[in-house]
Scaffold this motif. Structure first.
Motif, PDB file in Angstrom:
ATOM      1  N   PHE A   1       0.771  -1.040   0.029  1.00  0.00           N
ATOM      2  CA  PHE A   1      -0.189   0.085  -0.119  1.00  0.00           C
ATOM      3  C   PHE A   1       0.903   1.167   0.124  1.00  0.00           C
ATOM      4  O   PHE A   1       1.530   1.455   0.902  1.00  0.00           O
ATOM      5  N   THR A   2       1.027   1.928  -1.086  1.00  0.00           N
ATOM      6  CA  THR A   2       1.969   2.986  -1.242  1.00  0.00           C
ATOM      7  C   THR A   2       1.569   4.373  -1.328  1.00  0.00           C
ATOM      8  O   THR A   2       2.236   5.198  -1.493  1.00  0.00           O
ATOM      9  N   LYS A   3       0.128   4.378  -1.363  1.00  0.00           N
ATOM     10  CA  LYS A   3      -0.466   5.832  -1.520  1.00  0.00           C
ATOM     11  C   LYS A   3      -0.178   6.509  -0.166  1.00  0.00           C
ATOM     12  O   LYS A   3      -0.797   6.123   0.744  1.00  0.00           O
ATOM     13  N   VAL A   4       0.879   7.219   0.209  1.00  0.00           N
ATOM     14  CA  VAL A   4       1.232   8.072   1.379  1.00  0.00           C
ATOM     15  C   VAL A   4       0.169   8.711   2.075  1.00  0.00           C
ATOM     16  O   VAL A   4      -0.057   8.448   3.258  1.00  0.00           O
ATOM     17  N   ASN A   5      -0.568   9.513   1.322  1.00  0.00           N
ATOM     18  CA  ASN A   5      -1.692   9.944   2.004  1.00  0.00           C
ATOM     19  C   ASN A   5      -2.913   9.086   2.581  1.00  0.00           C
ATOM     20  O   ASN A   5      -3.180   9.440   3.634  1.00  0.00           O
ATOM     21  N   GLU A   6      -3.210   8.079   1.902  1.00  0.00           N
ATOM     22  CA  GLU A   6      -4.144   7.080   2.120  1.00  0.00           C
ATOM     23  C   GLU A   6      -3.550   6.347   3.492  1.00  0.00           C
ATOM     24  O   GLU A   6      -4.431   6.026   4.354  1.00  0.00           O
ATOM     25  N   CYS A   7      -2.217   5.971   3.500  1.00  0.00           N
ATOM     26  CA  CYS A   7      -1.599   5.265   4.379  1.00  0.00           C
ATOM     27  C   CYS A   7      -1.771   6.022   5.789  1.00  0.00           C
ATOM     28  O   CYS A   7      -2.320   5.424   6.800  1.00  0.00           O
ATOM     29  N   GLU A   8      -1.547   7.384   5.825  1.00  0.00           N
ATOM     30  CA  GLU A   8      -1.721   8.206   6.762  1.00  0.00           C
ATOM     31  C   GLU A   8      -3.095   8.113   7.153  1.00  0.00           C
ATOM     32  O   GLU A   8      -3.516   8.300   8.503  1.00  0.00           O
ATOM     33  N   ARG A   9      -4.104   8.458   6.391  1.00  0.00           N
ATOM     34  CA  ARG A   9      -5.557   8.166   6.932  1.00  0.00           C
ATOM     35  C   ARG A   9      -5.826   7.053   7.270  1.00  0.00           C
ATOM     36  O   ARG A   9      -6.821   6.994   8.199  1.00  0.00           O
ATOM     37  N   ASN A  10      -5.322   5.768   7.174  1.00  0.00           N
ATOM     38  CA  ASN A  10      -5.821   4.600   7.431  1.00  0.00           C
ATOM     39  C   ASN A  10      -4.782   3.638   7.705  1.00  0.00           C
ATOM     40  O   ASN A  10      -4.089   2.763   6.811  1.00  0.00           O
ATOM     41  N   PRO A  11      -4.068   3.947   8.582  1.00  0.00           N
ATOM     42  CA  PRO A  11      -2.716   3.287   9.161  1.00  0.00           C
ATOM     43  C   PRO A  11      -2.918   1.668   9.426  1.00  0.00           C
ATOM     44  O   PRO A  11      -2.097   0.888   9.097  1.00  0.00           O
TER      45      PRO A  11
END
Length: 83
Positions: free
Chosen positions: A66-76
């Motif tokens: 899972f490499t979409k940084v903003n999405e990773c931050e929103r859904n850790p």
């Protein structure tokens, strides 16, 4: 280098997964299957086990990420589960 009777499954169809698949599929003696997230959800362990049991791989490359940084931050939680 793959052995003659190697059965390879590549989890993930991103840049690394595709590169491995291209290399692996050139070897006529090796069976190679690439599973993207549509075919194998790496966060659903039971379904993943069933899918792998069908394929009976001798070697598994887990390249899913899972490499979409903003999405990773929103859904850790999801980022941790996938990565």
């Amino acid at each position: 280098m793959l052995l003659p009777d190697e059965t390879v499954v590549i989890l993930g169809s991103g840049q690394i997964g595709r590169a491995l698949y291209d290399e692996c599929s050139q070897k006529e003696s090796a069976g190679c299957t690439m599973l993207g997230h549509e075919e194998a959800d790496v966060t659903d362990l039971e379904t993943l086990r069933e899918r792998l049991a069908e394929l009976k791989p001798t070697l598994i490359f887990h390249t899913a990420a899972f490499t979409k940084v903003n999405e990773c931050e929103r859904n850790p939680g999801l980022a941790f589960a996938v990565n």
